[in-house]
Design an enzyme around this catalytic site. Structure first.
Site, PDB file in Angstrom:
ATOM      1  N   SER A  94       0.935  -1.355  -0.039  1.00 22.85           N
ATOM      2  CA  SER A  94      -0.039   0.083   0.091  1.00 22.85           C
ATOM      3  C   SER A  94       0.932   1.197   0.052  1.00 22.85           C
ATOM      4  CB  SER A  94      -1.013   0.126   1.226  1.00 22.85           C
ATOM      5  OG  SER A  94      -1.727  -1.154   1.332  1.00 22.85           O
TER       6      SER A  94
ATOM      7  N   ALA B 142       8.664  10.201  -2.631  1.00 22.79           N
ATOM      8  CA  ALA B 142       7.888   9.758  -3.583  1.00 22.79           C
ATOM      9  C   ALA B 142       8.428  10.285  -4.782  1.00 22.79           C
ATOM     10  CB  ALA B 142       6.566  10.350  -3.387  1.00 22.79           C
TER      11      ALA B 142
ATOM     12  N   GLU C  81      -7.046   1.536 -13.799  1.00 22.62           N
ATOM     13  CA  GLU C  81      -6.764   0.222 -13.149  1.00 22.62           C
ATOM     14  C   GLU C  81      -8.029   0.162 -12.137  1.00 22.62           C
ATOM     15  OE1 GLU C  81      -3.172  -0.675 -11.684  1.00 22.62           O
ATOM     16  OE2 GLU C  81      -3.871  -2.529 -10.558  1.00 22.62           O
TER      17      GLU C  81
HETATM   18  C1  LIG Z   1      -3.239 -11.916  -6.641  1.00 26.42           C
HETATM   19  C2  LIG Z   1      -2.477 -10.881  -6.546  1.00 26.42           C
HETATM   20  C3  LIG Z   1      -2.168 -10.023  -7.554  1.00 26.42           C
HETATM   21  C4  LIG Z   1      -1.401  -9.128  -7.428  1.00 26.42           C
HETATM   22  N1  LIG Z   1      -0.722  -8.367  -8.672  1.00 26.42           N
HETATM   23  C5  LIG Z   1      -0.028  -7.370  -8.508  1.00 26.42           C
HETATM   24  C6  LIG Z   1       0.606  -6.674  -9.806  1.00 26.42           C
HETATM   25  O1  LIG Z   1       0.512  -7.164 -10.682  1.00 26.42           O
HETATM   26  N2  LIG Z   1       1.445  -5.797  -9.487  1.00 26.42           N
HETATM   27  C7  LIG Z   1       1.843  -5.182  -8.351  1.00 26.42           C
HETATM   28  O2  LIG Z   1       2.894  -4.430  -8.159  1.00 26.42           O
HETATM   29  N3  LIG Z   1       1.252  -5.865  -7.275  1.00 26.42           N
HETATM   30  C8  LIG Z   1       0.181  -6.724  -7.345  1.00 26.42           C
HETATM   31  N4  LIG Z   1      -0.230  -7.379  -6.158  1.00 26.42           N
HETATM   32  C9  LIG Z   1       0.049  -6.533  -4.999  1.00 26.42           C
HETATM   33  C10 LIG Z   1      -1.230  -5.764  -4.409  1.00 26.42           C
HETATM   34  O3  LIG Z   1      -1.488  -4.775  -5.151  1.00 26.42           O
HETATM   35  C11 LIG Z   1      -0.841  -5.660  -2.883  1.00 26.42           C
HETATM   36  O4  LIG Z   1      -1.025  -6.731  -2.365  1.00 26.42           O
HETATM   37  C12 LIG Z   1      -1.994  -4.645  -2.307  1.00 26.42           C
HETATM   38  O5  LIG Z   1      -1.717  -3.176  -2.770  1.00 26.42           O
HETATM   39  C13 LIG Z   1      -1.869  -4.370  -0.647  1.00 26.42           C
HETATM   40  O6  LIG Z   1      -0.243  -4.507  -0.304  1.00 26.42           O
HETATM   41  P1  LIG Z   1       0.385  -5.432   0.793  1.00 26.42           P
HETATM   42  O7  LIG Z   1      -0.037  -6.811   0.474  1.00 26.42           O
HETATM   43  O8  LIG Z   1       1.692  -4.920   1.165  1.00 26.42           O
HETATM   44  O9  LIG Z   1      -0.644  -5.074   2.039  1.00 26.42           O
HETATM   45  P2  LIG Z   1      -0.314  -3.921   3.008  1.00 26.42           P
HETATM   46  O10 LIG Z   1      -0.179  -2.547   2.469  1.00 26.42           O
HETATM   47  O11 LIG Z   1       0.757  -4.598   4.190  1.00 26.42           O
HETATM   48  O12 LIG Z   1      -1.668  -4.001   3.938  1.00 26.42           O
HETATM   49  C14 LIG Z   1      -2.173  -4.797   4.915  1.00 26.42           C
HETATM   50  C15 LIG Z   1      -3.199  -4.083   5.656  1.00 26.42           C
HETATM   51  O13 LIG Z   1      -3.143  -2.910   6.185  1.00 26.42           O
HETATM   52  C16 LIG Z   1      -4.157  -2.007   5.612  1.00 26.42           C
HETATM   53  N5  LIG Z   1      -3.489  -0.624   5.568  1.00 26.42           N
HETATM   54  C17 LIG Z   1      -2.404  -0.348   4.992  1.00 26.42           C
HETATM   55  N6  LIG Z   1      -2.115   0.795   4.826  1.00 26.42           N
HETATM   56  C18 LIG Z   1      -3.173   1.656   5.422  1.00 26.42           C
HETATM   57  C19 LIG Z   1      -3.513   2.543   5.848  1.00 26.42           C
HETATM   58  N7  LIG Z   1      -2.869   3.976   5.457  1.00 26.42           N
HETATM   59  N8  LIG Z   1      -4.861   2.925   6.511  1.00 26.42           N
HETATM   60  C20 LIG Z   1      -5.664   1.900   6.812  1.00 26.42           C
HETATM   61  N9  LIG Z   1      -5.194   0.805   6.416  1.00 26.42           N
HETATM   62  C21 LIG Z   1      -4.029   0.456   5.874  1.00 26.42           C
HETATM   63  C22 LIG Z   1      -4.362  -2.634   4.025  1.00 26.42           C
HETATM   64  O14 LIG Z   1      -5.547  -2.114   3.769  1.00 26.42           O
HETATM   65  C23 LIG Z   1      -4.489  -4.162   4.391  1.00 26.42           C
HETATM   66  O15 LIG Z   1      -5.418  -4.302   4.934  1.00 26.42           O
HETATM   67  C24 LIG Z   1      -0.963  -8.482  -6.267  1.00 26.42           C
HETATM   68  C25 LIG Z   1      -1.580  -9.118  -5.229  1.00 26.42           C
HETATM   69  C26 LIG Z   1      -2.225 -10.524  -5.206  1.00 26.42           C
HETATM   70  C27 LIG Z   1      -2.556 -11.014  -4.000  1.00 26.42           C
END
Ligand SMILES: Cc1cc2nc3c(=O)[nH]c(=O)nc-3n(C[C@H](O)[C@H](O)[C@H](O)COP(=O)(O)OP(=O)(O)OC[C@H]3O[C@@H](n4cnc5c(N)ncnc54)[C@H](O)[C@@H]3O)c2cc1C
Length: 380
Positions: free
Chosen positions: A133, A179, A243
């Site tokens: 995120s 950023a 997207e």
């Molecule tokens: C099947 C699949 C396909 C994907 N495809 C791609 C791809 O093609 N390219 C790519 O780059 N990525 C891809 N992703 C990654 C996806 O975009 C990320 O998993 C997603 O953005 C969440 O990031 P994270 O997993 O690191 O979770 P985290 O960022 O660690 O979040 C964990 C939890 O904390 C919450 N959280 C985080 N920050 C905040 C905030 N500020 N306020 C409130 N809650 C918050 C989140 O909502 C979540 O519930 C894919 C993921 C999957 C599982």
């Protein structure tokens, strides 16, 4: 209610997509699910059928239409058919715009013909083991070495990660830049030091190759910088709206399809001497879900129209994304319940929709991040 946003041409295109799904996807889907990946031939077939690069100029072999409604039709039909593995939407709607809007003429000549023919499968790599995120936490770095960059780092969860021939990698090009220190570098199949890790074992979308990628001293030529140096964050913010809308389009079409299928099921399945559809609880469930779909459809079609005119803002795209995907999640769960034990069996569409769809509230920006964007647009 009859939808108002499509013309006869869009509906004719819908038939083309349905024919493609029946001929080129459905016969192979079970095998792809077992293999954990789709065939390259399917990408080439999509190219031959004109389903790749809908908005890419015709001179590069694309469809030459900037009308997002064609892309929406394609996504809707894939979603209605429950096809998650062959990620044409990702290629067309998510990665395509980076190439069409940011690539130089020379880069377009190099990449767009293959993008449209299916010879170049694409991916975008933002997420890292320690940064999802919060993209400001990206650690993959590219050091300036004169005529090339030296790229080091690791990405994870990358859709099309195994098949991809071209990966847009978000990398830090200015160590202290925050950023404003990120750039987009295009890494191509065969570059020394570019390695794929595991094809990840997911709970759903089994035929989609979601993978880890590793970059060990990869020499990326300077000609592979996409867009502005240190400008990735702005480029990402610009493109993420489409997207998010595309994910919403798939979510509502998928939800509607599962609701239709469940409606048929409760009319046929009997308990206590009559169809489930005669029970008041079941009728209220279907009535509530149909209402939620209809209300959401109305908002989403407005968003599609606005986007086709180039007028959808990031906040409304985020609203559409979180609302539609949360509806899909809720609806699929309740429809699965209405199937009883059969809903837990993979041979029923609702079972696969349940596991395939669960990711929708997470990728492309989580529901919580979408609410942050909406909140910021109202409160800051
Ligand atoms: C099947 C699949 C396909 C994907 N495809 C791609 C791809 O093609 N390219 C790519 O780059 N990525 C891809 N992703 C990654 C996806 O975009 C990320 O998993 C997603 O953005 C969440 O990031 P994270 O997993 O690191 O979770 P985290 O960022 O660690 O979040 C964990 C939890 O904390 C919450 N959280 C985080 N920050 C905040 C905030 N500020 N306020 C409130 N809650 C918050 C989140 O909502 C979540 O519930 C894919 C993921 C999957 C599982």
């Amino acid at each position: 209610m009859k939808r108002q946003i499509f013309t006869e041409d869009h509906e004719a295109f819908r038939q083309t997509v349905r024919t493609f799904l029946a001929k080129e996807v459905e016969p192979h889907y079970e095998q792809w699910e077992k293999d954990g990946i789709v065939s390259r031939e399917a990408w080439l077939a999509a190219g031959r059928q004109g389903l790749l690069g809908l908005d890419v100029p015709e001179e590069y072999g694309g469809g030459g239409t900037a009308d997002f409604r064609y892309a929406a039709v394609l996504t809707e039909e894939f979603s209605r058919a429950g096809v998650a593995g062959l990620a044409l939407g990702l290629h067309n709607d998510i990665i395509g715009p980076y190439l069409t809007s940011l690539a130089t003429d020379e880069q377009k000549q190099r990449w767009l013909p293959g993008f449209c023919s299916g010879e170049i499968v694409t991916a975008i790599a933002m997420t890292e083991p320690g940064a999802g995120s919060d993209l400001q936490g990206i650690r993959t770095s590219a050091e300036d070495a004169g005529d090339h960059w030296v790229l080091n780092g690791a990405k994870t969860f990358i859709s099309n990660g195994i098949l991809a021939d071209l990966v847009i990698v978000v990398a830090r090009t200015k160590p202290e830049g925050g950023a404003k220190g990120l750039s987009l570098l295009v890494v191509e199949r065969g570059m020394a030091g570019f390695e794929r890790g595991r094809n990840l074992d997911k709970i759903g979308q089994k035929s989609q190759d979601t993978a880890e990628l590793f970059f060990n001293d990869v020499h990326v030529p300077k000609e592979n910088l996409l867009g502005e140096l240190h400008g990735a964050f702005i480029h990402l913010m610009t493109n993420l709206a489409q997207e998010r809308l595309a994910i919403a389009v798939g979510a509502v079409a998928g939800a509607e399809a599962i609701l239709e299928q469940t409606t048929r099921y409760v009319k046929e399945r009997e308990a206590f001497g009559r169809p489930l559809a005669r029970l008041q609880h079941v009728r209220f469930e279907i009535a509530e879900l149909a209402t939620e779909c209809a209300v959401t459809r109305s908002f989403l079609d407005r968003c599609i129209e606005e986007h086709a005119k180039g007028e959808l803002d990031a906040a409304h795209a985020s609203m559409a994304k979180w609302w539609s995907t949360e509806l899909q999640k809720r609806l699929t769960d309740r429809c699965l319940q209405l199937h009883g034990g059969y809903g837990y069996m993979n041979e029923f569409p609702v079972a696969r929709a349940y596991t395939d769809g669960r990711i929708q509230t997470i990728y492309g920006g989580t529901t919580e991040i979408m609410k942050e964007i909406v909140g910021r647009s109202i409160l800051d």
